[in-house]
Design a protein around this motif. Structure first.
Motif, PDB file in Angstrom:
ATOM      1  N   TRP A  35     -16.598  35.546  10.112  1.00 50.90           N
ATOM      2  CA  TRP A  35     -16.102  35.062   8.828  1.00 50.90           C
ATOM      3  C   TRP A  35     -15.909  33.554   8.931  1.00 50.90           C
ATOM      4  O   TRP A  35     -15.296  33.057   9.881  1.00 50.90           O
ATOM      5  CB  TRP A  35     -14.777  35.724   8.445  1.00 50.90           C
ATOM      6  N   TYR A  36     -16.471  32.856   7.940  1.00 49.47           N
ATOM      7  CA  TYR A  36     -16.296  31.414   7.815  1.00 49.47           C
ATOM      8  C   TYR A  36     -15.517  31.133   6.537  1.00 49.47           C
ATOM      9  O   TYR A  36     -15.589  31.891   5.556  1.00 49.47           O
ATOM     10  CB  TYR A  36     -17.658  30.705   7.752  1.00 49.47           C
ATOM     11  N   VAL A  37     -14.796  30.001   6.540  1.00 49.68           N
ATOM     12  CA  VAL A  37     -13.987  29.638   5.385  1.00 49.68           C
ATOM     13  C   VAL A  37     -14.226  28.173   5.039  1.00 49.68           C
ATOM     14  O   VAL A  37     -14.453  27.338   5.926  1.00 49.68           O
ATOM     15  CB  VAL A  37     -12.489  29.910   5.652  1.00 49.68           C
ATOM     16  N   ARG A  49     -14.325  35.786  14.540  1.00 48.28           N
ATOM     17  CA  ARG A  49     -15.543  36.487  14.950  1.00 48.28           C
ATOM     18  C   ARG A  49     -15.164  37.850  15.495  1.00 48.28           C
ATOM     19  O   ARG A  49     -14.127  37.986  16.142  1.00 48.28           O
ATOM     20  CB  ARG A  49     -16.293  35.677  15.994  1.00 48.28           C
ATOM     21  N   HIS A  50     -15.983  38.797  15.246  1.00 44.80           N
ATOM     22  CA  HIS A  50     -15.621  40.175  15.587  1.00 44.80           C
ATOM     23  C   HIS A  50     -15.499  40.343  17.089  1.00 44.80           C
ATOM     24  O   HIS A  50     -14.657  41.097  17.567  1.00 44.80           O
ATOM     25  CB  HIS A  50     -16.642  41.138  14.975  1.00 44.80           C
ATOM     26  N   PHE A  59      -5.242  36.622   9.191  1.00 46.96           N
ATOM     27  CA  PHE A  59      -6.411  37.409   8.807  1.00 46.96           C
ATOM     28  C   PHE A  59      -6.930  38.213   9.997  1.00 46.96           C
ATOM     29  O   PHE A  59      -6.930  37.732  11.125  1.00 46.96           O
ATOM     30  CB  PHE A  59      -7.549  36.499   8.321  1.00 46.96           C
ATOM     31  N   THR A  60      -7.381  39.413   9.722  1.00 43.27           N
ATOM     32  CA  THR A  60      -8.062  40.238  10.698  1.00 43.27           C
ATOM     33  C   THR A  60      -9.307  40.831  10.055  1.00 43.27           C
ATOM     34  O   THR A  60      -9.411  40.910   8.816  1.00 43.27           O
ATOM     35  CB  THR A  60      -7.180  41.380  11.203  1.00 43.27           C
ATOM     36  N   ALA A  61     -10.243  41.225  10.894  1.00 49.71           N
ATOM     37  CA  ALA A  61     -11.446  41.895  10.395  1.00 49.71           C
ATOM     38  C   ALA A  61     -11.875  42.910  11.435  1.00 49.71           C
ATOM     39  O   ALA A  61     -11.991  42.574  12.617  1.00 49.71           O
ATOM     40  CB  ALA A  61     -12.560  40.883  10.129  1.00 49.71           C
ATOM     41  N   HIS A  71     -14.839  43.994   6.770  1.00 47.12           N
ATOM     42  CA  HIS A  71     -13.966  43.462   5.722  1.00 47.12           C
ATOM     43  C   HIS A  71     -12.876  42.577   6.313  1.00 47.12           C
ATOM     44  O   HIS A  71     -12.298  42.895   7.358  1.00 47.12           O
ATOM     45  CB  HIS A  71     -13.337  44.599   4.929  1.00 47.12           C
ATOM     46  N   LEU A  72     -12.553  41.526   5.586  1.00 49.48           N
ATOM     47  CA  LEU A  72     -11.506  40.583   6.003  1.00 49.48           C
ATOM     48  C   LEU A  72     -10.212  40.942   5.284  1.00 49.48           C
ATOM     49  O   LEU A  72     -10.207  41.087   4.057  1.00 49.48           O
ATOM     50  CB  LEU A  72     -11.932  39.154   5.659  1.00 49.48           C
TER      51      LEU A  72
END
Lengths: 108, 112
Positions: A35-37, A49-50, A59-61, A71-72
């Motif tokens: 995930w990038y923001v 990153r996973h 945040f977690t994913a 999903h974030l």
């Protein structure tokens, strides 16, 4: 075909409410997902990153191979979380395959 | 501690002009990428390079070329700018994908 889908272009939630940004992927091997923001007027940056199984800024994913999702999530949204979020999948030669992005707006 | 620098934040060019977008990284990364970022379309890969003088086409290379004469510098060239190339251009680099990309701050190009 390798693909990343972010079904929501825009997500608006109230401050303090839970947030879930959806990401689904299509990949034949073992995926490396990110995930990038991008905050307003800032450069795009890696959020998490996973492979690291980390929690960044609350945040977690979790990678769900059965549902091919990454999903974030954040239990309590904060106003500073308002940003553009991109899910990405690593393909060959370190190339990233990107979702179209979800704009998250946190309402006060 | 800026690590990926794009030479211009904003550019306005005329249709038909040759445009150079420069990107420099100081992390000794082998891999460098040029993307364009458009609302609703996410990031689309134009070209990438995994070594000096090496280049590979991405998903939308038409109308663009690149140059990588030195490891730290990756240039994007619009041979004859057109209005449909108005966009935000992002440069990124990485040594290994799992460590993530480092992005530049972007160049917003407007072609009039």
């Amino acid at each position: 075909a390798q693909r990343v889908t972010q079904p929501e272009k825009l997500l608006s939630v109230f401050k303090g409410a839970p947030v879930e940004l959806k990401c689904n992927y299509s990949y034949s091997g073992s995926p490396e997902l990110f995930w990038y923001v991008q905050y307003s007027r800032q450069r795009l940056q890696l959020l998490l990153r996973h492979i690291s199984r980390e929690s960044i800024k609350g945040f977690t994913a979790d990678l769900n191979k059965g549902e091919t999702s990454f999903h974030l999530k954040k239990p309590f949204a904060q106003e500073e979380d308002s940003a553009m979020y991109y899910c990405a999948l690593e393909g060959s030669n370190y190339q990233l395959i990107w979702g179209a992005g979800t704009k998250l707006i946190i309402k006060p | 501690d800026v690590k990926v620098t794009q030479s211009s934040r904003y550019l306005v060019k005329r249709t038909g002009e040759k445009v150079f977008l420069e990107c420099v990284q100081d992390m000794d990364h082998e891999n460098m990428f040029w993307y364009r970022q458009d609302p609703g379309l996410g990031l689309r890969l134009i070209y990438f390079s995994y070594d000096v003088k090496m280049k590979e086409k991405g998903d939308i290379p038409e109308g663009y070329s690149v140059s990588r004469e030195k490891k730290e510098r990756f240039s994007l060239i619009l041979e004859s700018a057109s209005t449909n190339q108005t966009s935000m251009y992002l440069c990124a680099s990485t040594s290994s994908g799992v460590l993530g990309y480092t992005f530049g701050s972007g160049t917003r190009l407007t072609v009039v």
